[in-house]
Write an enzyme that holds these catalytic residues in place. Structure first.
Site, PDB file in Angstrom:
ATOM      1  N   SER A  57       0.825  -1.189   0.000  1.00 54.99           N
ATOM      2  CA  SER A  57       0.000   0.000   0.000  1.00 54.99           C
ATOM      3  C   SER A  57       0.863   1.244   0.000  1.00 54.99           C
ATOM      4  O   SER A  57       1.840   1.351   0.748  1.00 54.99           O
ATOM      5  CB  SER A  57      -0.950  -0.027   1.198  1.00 54.99           C
ATOM      6  OG  SER A  57      -0.702   1.035   2.067  1.00 54.99           O
ATOM      7  N   LYS A  58       0.501   2.144  -0.887  1.00 58.79           N
ATOM      8  CA  LYS A  58       1.254   3.393  -1.035  1.00 58.79           C
ATOM      9  C   LYS A  58       1.188   4.167   0.286  1.00 58.79           C
ATOM     10  O   LYS A  58       2.161   4.767   0.707  1.00 58.79           O
ATOM     11  CB  LYS A  58       0.630   4.187  -2.181  1.00 58.79           C
ATOM     12  CG  LYS A  58       1.193   5.565  -2.355  1.00 58.79           C
ATOM     13  CD  LYS A  58       2.047   5.689  -3.594  1.00 58.79           C
ATOM     14  CE  LYS A  58       2.546   7.103  -3.758  1.00 58.79           C
ATOM     15  NZ  LYS A  58       3.973   7.198  -3.910  1.00 58.79           N
ATOM     16  N   ARG A  59       0.027   4.105   0.920  1.00 61.40           N
ATOM     17  CA  ARG A  59      -0.142   4.848   2.162  1.00 61.40           C
ATOM     18  C   ARG A  59       0.785   4.346   3.266  1.00 61.40           C
ATOM     19  O   ARG A  59       1.160   5.068   4.163  1.00 61.40           O
ATOM     20  CB  ARG A  59      -1.595   4.781   2.639  1.00 61.40           C
ATOM     21  CG  ARG A  59      -2.326   6.085   2.407  1.00 61.40           C
ATOM     22  CD  ARG A  59      -3.711   6.038   2.950  1.00 61.40           C
ATOM     23  NE  ARG A  59      -4.441   4.905   2.375  1.00 61.40           N
ATOM     24  CZ  ARG A  59      -5.359   4.199   3.012  1.00 61.40           C
ATOM     25  NH1 ARG A  59      -5.661   4.493   4.247  1.00 61.40           N
ATOM     26  NH2 ARG A  59      -5.979   3.208   2.415  1.00 61.40           N
ATOM     27  N   ASP A  82       7.666   5.377  -7.985  1.00 59.19           N
ATOM     28  CA  ASP A  82       8.678   5.364  -6.921  1.00 59.19           C
ATOM     29  C   ASP A  82       9.828   4.434  -7.307  1.00 59.19           C
ATOM     30  O   ASP A  82      10.995   4.749  -7.088  1.00 59.19           O
ATOM     31  CB  ASP A  82       8.072   4.862  -5.600  1.00 59.19           C
ATOM     32  CG  ASP A  82       7.036   5.825  -5.031  1.00 59.19           C
ATOM     33  OD1 ASP A  82       7.141   7.037  -5.301  1.00 59.19           O
ATOM     34  OD2 ASP A  82       6.119   5.364  -4.330  1.00 59.19           O
TER      35      ASP A  82
END
Ligand code: GLU
Length: 495
Positions: free
Chosen positions: A263-265, A273
């Protein structure tokens, strides 16, 4: 409300038949999640491996999530990765528009058709909280499905706002088939009468995706397994319309570890990235292909073209794959090593120039000594920083048993070779190499006994990409001589 049947017929007539058609349907979130990239890739590969069409559809009905430039992220990723689409918002096609927000009028018409076919009903309960796709925890009791035609008409005449809900049968069960997960059966009474059209007339994702997939002639729906639980409701929609159900290919999540999804979060990298961290797009794509799909045999390195030739839906696994950055690093170093020198030089140049700014030092030559020695492009700056500034190194670096060198030997070697280097006119690889080899022979020592102190003096580092000759050539005559003289002075001072 009278339905325009001719229009529905025209919409049907547009649908291409007799070919495999897949679609990648991202929402413009502003970044490309690794799992989404994998979905795009599998979707592309299924189409290409079966001679079909790969379609891009932008799912932007959830306007609350609009992110500036987010659609460009999607186009750029597909282009960089070579996942060329045959139809899409930017290039058009026979079943456009390919952006959901430009299709909004069409969903309401189909919802009205569905009401007529008995698969949906207007709900006047005014529970706005029930309208979103994910508010399914509290099941709607279906009371508006039981309104009489007169009651409905009265509410419409009074201008009452309404949503349109799917009418799920109360009895029986629904089975759907997924290529990866097999047959799944659920009791109908576990399914909610979801909102299909919100009170503002816009569709929910649950409705829009079925309408779009049908009208775009999609034969294989490839998406994340988070949509598995909604698939029975989609099947009921297809059935109510009397439409063919596509082949479902649900893909398990890409995990950061055994317990949680990437998850990016939570700080896991997106595709962008990874690029910024020095990974090559084709290495990422190759690695991502194997996250949940296995080719037959041991081979792991595949170009996109090769994947197209070997890809087979049956190789997709239902167990979640764990994203392993070390494995990706391995793929990346393989891709870097296999790249043409020109491609690597182009990729490496910005990293080289971030530390070596002197234009006299040739970035192409620096790239050549780096190519076999870096795993990720971001390794480059620290490997070559010595070109721009000689580090303050200890004279112990000159001690190297295998090269038969210690500080005394280093001092005598450097003192002996300096006048020859000063006199050398052709400051290029062959000139420097020839001189050093000749000098070692003249001094009666192994090449390494002379090369070692020259390399240490020129770089100030024990480990460098490239040997003495390459480093001296890149540094240039003047800087090499300055560094070698400095080494002599250091060694003399340390005696
Ligand atoms: N727009 C959805 C997403 O980005 C796609 C789901 C689908 O492919 O049906 O998750």
């Amino acid at each position: 409300m009278a339905l325009d049947y001719k229009w529905f017929e025209e919409m049907e007539a547009r649908i291409p038949k007799g070919e495999v058609r897949t679609r990648f349907a991202p929402s413009p979130t502003g970044y490309m999640h690794v799992g989404n990239l994998r979905t795009a890739l599998y979707t592309y590969l299924i189409a290409r491996s079966m001679g079909g069409k790969f379609i891009l559809r932008i799912e932007d009905t959830d306007q609350g999530r609009y992110v500036d430039g987010a659609v460009d992220v999607i186009y750029n990723t597909l282009r960089d990765c070579g996942l060329t689409h045959d139809e899409g918002p930017d290039i058009g096609g026979p079943v456009g528009p390919y952006i959901q927000s430009q299709r909004r009028d069409l969903y309401l018409k189909y919802a009205e058709l569905l009401i007529e076919k008995g698969g949906a009903y207007r709900c006047f309960c005014g529970k706005d909280t029930d309208e979103s796709d994910d508010a399914g925890f509290k099941k709607y009791d279906g009371r508006c499905a039981r309104l009489s035609p007169e009651e409905i008409q009265a509410k419409l005449d009074a201008g009452m706002p309404y949503v349109i809900r799917q009418k799920i049968p109360r009895e029986g069960e629904t089975t759907f088939s997924d290529v990866v997960f097999g047959d799944i059966t659920v009791p109908n009474d576990s399914l909610d009468d979801n909102v299909l059209i919100k009170s503002d007339g816009l569709p929910t994702y649950n409705f829009a995706n079925v309408i779009d997939d049908h009208l775009m002639g999609i034969t294989h729906v490839v998406r994340g397994s988070e949509y598995l639980s909604s698939a029975p409701k989609y099947n009921l929609l297809y059935q109510s319309f009397g439409w063919d159900i596509p082949v479902y290919v649900h893909c398990s999540p890409v995990m950061r570890d055994a317990h949680s999804k990437m998850s990016k979060r939570h700080g896991d990298p997106s595709y962008e990235d990874l690029l910024a961290q020095g990974y090559l797009n084709d290495a990422i794509l190759n690695y991502v292909a194997l996250l949940g799909w296995s080719p037959r045999g041991e081979r792991e390195i595949y170009s996109l073209q090769e994947l197209t030739e070997v890809f087979d839906i049956t190789g997709i696994s239902k167990s979640p794959a764990i994203f392993d950055i070390e494995k990706l690093k391995y793929f990346n170093s393989e891709y870097i090593r296999a790249a043409s020198p020109e491609r690597f030089a182009a990729l490496a140049e910005p990293y080289i120039r971030s530390v070596v700014t002197d234009p006299a030092m040739d970035a192409g030559k620096i790239a050549a000594i780096l190519q076999q020695r870096c795993e990720v492009l971001t390794d480059i700056p620290e490997k070559i920083d010595f070109f721009s500034a000689l580090p303050d190194y200890p004279t112990d670096l000159f001690i190297h048993k295998k090269s038969k060198c210690d500080t005394a030997v280093a001092l005598s070697m450097l003192t002996a070779v300096l006048p020859d280097l000063e006199a050398l006119d052709s400051w290029d690889h062959d000139g420097i190499y020839g001189l050093l080899v000749e000098k070692a022979a003249a001094l009666g020592v192994k090449n390494a006994t002379l090369m070692w102190p020259v390399r240490i003096a020129a770089s100030g580092k024990a480990v460098t990409p490239g040997g003495a000759v390459e480093i001296c050539e890149i540094l240039g005559k003047e800087e090499t001589l300055r560094r070698l003289r400095l080494a002599v002075a250091r060694l003399q001072a340390a005696e």
